[in-house]
Design a protein around this motif. Structure first.
Motif, PDB file in Angstrom:
ATOM      1  N   HIS A  27       1.466 -19.786  30.873  1.00  0.00           N
ATOM      2  CA  HIS A  27       2.365 -20.779  30.167  1.00  0.00           C
ATOM      3  C   HIS A  27       2.717 -19.892  29.184  1.00  0.00           C
ATOM      4  CE1 HIS A  27       2.407 -24.521  27.332  1.00  0.00           C
ATOM      5  NE2 HIS A  27       3.439 -23.699  27.591  1.00  0.00           N
ATOM      6  N   TYR A  28       3.919 -19.330  29.352  1.00  0.00           N
ATOM      7  CA  TYR A  28       4.852 -18.489  28.427  1.00  0.00           C
ATOM      8  C   TYR A  28       6.124 -19.002  28.241  1.00  0.00           C
ATOM      9  CZ  TYR A  28       0.730 -15.274  28.856  1.00  0.00           C
ATOM     10  OH  TYR A  28      -0.435 -14.747  28.964  1.00  0.00           O
ATOM     11  N   GLY A  29       6.934 -18.156  27.338  1.00  0.00           N
ATOM     12  CA  GLY A  29       8.339 -18.521  27.190  1.00  0.00           C
ATOM     13  C   GLY A  29       8.960 -18.354  25.858  1.00  0.00           C
ATOM     14  N   THR A  30       8.024 -18.987  25.119  1.00  0.00           N
ATOM     15  CA  THR A  30       8.596 -19.131  23.515  1.00  0.00           C
ATOM     16  C   THR A  30       8.974 -17.756  22.986  1.00  0.00           C
ATOM     17  OG1 THR A  30       6.727 -20.944  23.503  1.00  0.00           O
ATOM     18  CG2 THR A  30       7.627 -19.764  21.168  1.00  0.00           C
ATOM     19  N   ASN A  31       8.256 -16.618  23.270  1.00  0.00           N
ATOM     20  CA  ASN A  31       8.611 -15.141  22.569  1.00  0.00           C
ATOM     21  C   ASN A  31       9.482 -14.254  23.337  1.00  0.00           C
ATOM     22  OD1 ASN A  31       6.145 -15.568  20.598  1.00  0.00           O
ATOM     23  ND2 ASN A  31       5.117 -15.844  22.413  1.00  0.00           N
ATOM     24  N   VAL A  32      10.289 -15.219  24.239  1.00  0.00           N
ATOM     25  CA  VAL A  32      11.577 -14.462  24.634  1.00  0.00           C
ATOM     26  C   VAL A  32      12.715 -15.096  24.605  1.00  0.00           C
ATOM     27  CG1 VAL A  32       9.943 -13.304  26.486  1.00  0.00           C
ATOM     28  CG2 VAL A  32      11.052 -15.524  27.019  1.00  0.00           C
TER      29      VAL A  32
END
Length: 478
Positions: A324-329
């Motif tokens: 669960h990623y994406g916020t930091n890109v």
């Protein structure tokens, strides 16, 4: 004098207003453009490196179109199971989660079985948000007690309610987001800890929620010991001493009683020993480990040592990996995320080497709002990123949940923040505890939907297998 001062102030404001109206057409629509990390933010070095490589080829200046569109996705029969075909826009990839659904089915019929999930995330799951509610939903239906794997040191320990966690003394924390290298391999949670004096300690106390109201089978995970360290465990008025003398890359040590409520562990002469964390589970039902790390893009997962992951897998036995990623890109001024896809492909390949045969589920970035022309609206980078994440899921044969669409799509974060009761924080990026609980419920419903479809397909295969040749199911049973 007062009238003169008032007139000057009024004149300045009047001229400023005129200047703004004249200059407005030439001002950027996005009044708060992409920002680099501040002193309170964590910088993911893998993102910086990937961005630099993409800039060298001028890749960032070309917007990536949705190359998949309504492309049909037809699944191949696997052990007699074939999920209905999908379009790219509706992609769930449930076909690739079959082994996970089968383990759930076996657990449902035999409560002594176990299912384990590794949930890797960033600040969206900080403090066990989302994960604690997803864990609670699974354990309430399928059984299981215990909060799972918990690190020795955590920046979010004070805000976590699923387990009370504190620590003291001197600890060195090397992690795969801020450290390029470490003396020993990073653990499964991307960290490795070293007590740097004889005053280092940790304390755990069970939370109050159902299913995590105890610390079952407390087990320490640590690496090779170059000298014999000691561990003093105190619970109530009792204290027990243990040797930390493991010679394997990954060692485990069961401590205390089988079902503690709280305890303290003091590490003595253990400065040369890599420590990874404690695990708490009762060995049956469902367990979900939260491996969150602020500032993580997901790409640092490629730094994990697959041989060490193999050892964790042998001891913990994961049946599903959630990313669960994406916020930091989102804040790097680009609508082209080819560089991110490449980085995550490496990360996923590394995880598959460490956890052979374990299915992977990708969760997209959530909606995020940014101010444009004095109005908060969905950030222009959100949709391109979610499309790239969906493409990544398809190409890597992973399951997929589009959180952006699940929230309500365009403008949903503004609604989650502004409508009462608020479900997200005023940063228009992170969920509050109510929003996290809702998100977990939405995830659980998605996984339950896939599981129900799987059981129906499994039942159909079993029924057809026992029918005589050329026979069919009577119409009234269809």
């Amino acid at each position: 004098m007062q009238q003169s001062s008032f007139f000057k102030s009024f004149l300045i404001l009047f001229l400023a207003a005129i200047l703004f109206v004249v200059a407005k057409p030439y001002l950027p629509k996005k009044l708060f453009p992409e920002q680099q990390a501040t002193a309170n933010q964590v910088v993911d070095s893998t993102v910086i490196e990937a961005i630099s490589e993409a800039e060298a080829t001028d890749e960032l200046n070309y917007a990536e179109a949705d190359s998949m569109g309504n492309q049909p996705i037809v699944y191949v029969d696997e052990s007699g199971i074939q999920f209905p075909s999908e379009t790219a826009q509706s992609y769930t990839g449930n076909q690739h989660l079959i082994s996970f659904y089968e383990k759930l089915r076996l657990l449902e019929s035999n409560p002594s079985q176990s299912v384990r999930i590794a949930y890797f995330g960033d600040s969206m799951t900080d403090g066990d948000l989302i994960v604690q509610d997803l864990r609670s939903a699974f354990q309430s239906q399928f059984g299981g007690t215990g909060v799972g794997f918990v690190p020795l040191v955590s920046e979010s320990a004070g805000s976590r309610s699923s387990v009370k966690h504190s620590f003291g003394g001197s600890w060195k924390d090397q992690n795969f987001v801020t450290s390029k290298y470490s003396r020993y391999a990073f653990g499964i949670n991307g960290h490795v800890f070293y007590p740097t004096d004889s005053l280092a300690w940790v304390r755990y106390e069970a939370g109050r929620q159902a299913n995590v109201a105890s610390l079952p089978n407390p087990t320490l995970f640590y690496g090779t010991s170059r000298k014999n360290g000691r561990l003093k465990v105190t619970y109530g008025k009792d204290s027990l001493w243990y040797k930390l003398d493991g010679n394997l890359a990954l060692n485990t040590l069961r401590i205390g009683k089988s079902d503690l409520k709280k305890f303290r562990a003091d590490f003595i002469e253990a400065d040369s020993i890599p420590i990874y964390g404690f695990n708490f589970d009762n060995g049956k039902g469902v367990h979900i480990d939260n491996f969150s790390q602020r500032g993580n893009s997901g790409m640092p997962l490629s730094k994990l040592n697959p041989q060490l992951l193999n050892q964790f897998q042998k001891k913990l036995g994961y049946d599903l990996i959630i990313l669960h990623y994406g916020t930091n890109v989102l804040n790097y001024g680009t609508k082209n995320y080819n560089w991110y896809q490449r980085g995550m492909q490496k990360a996923i390949a590394n995880l598959r080497a460490g956890f052979p045969g374990v299915p992977i589920l990708l969760i997209s970035a959530a909606d995020k709002a940014t101010k444009y022309d004095m109005e908060m609206r969905t950030d222009s980078a959100v949709v391109p990123l979610t499309l790239a994440q969906r493409k990544l899921a398809v190409e890597t044969r992973s399951g997929f949940i589009n959180l952006f669409e699940l929230m309500g799509g365009n403008g949903s974060m503004v609604r989650w923040v502004d409508e009462a009761p608020a479900l997200a924080n005023k940063d228009y990026t992170h969920f509050n505890f109510r929003g996290a609980k809702k998100v977990a419920s939405l995830f659980y419903q998605k996984l339950q939907s896939g599981f129900i479809t799987y059981k129906r397909l499994k039942s159909k295969v079993a029924t057809e297998a026992v029918l005589p040749e050329n026979d069919s199911i009577p119409d009234e049973e269809m």
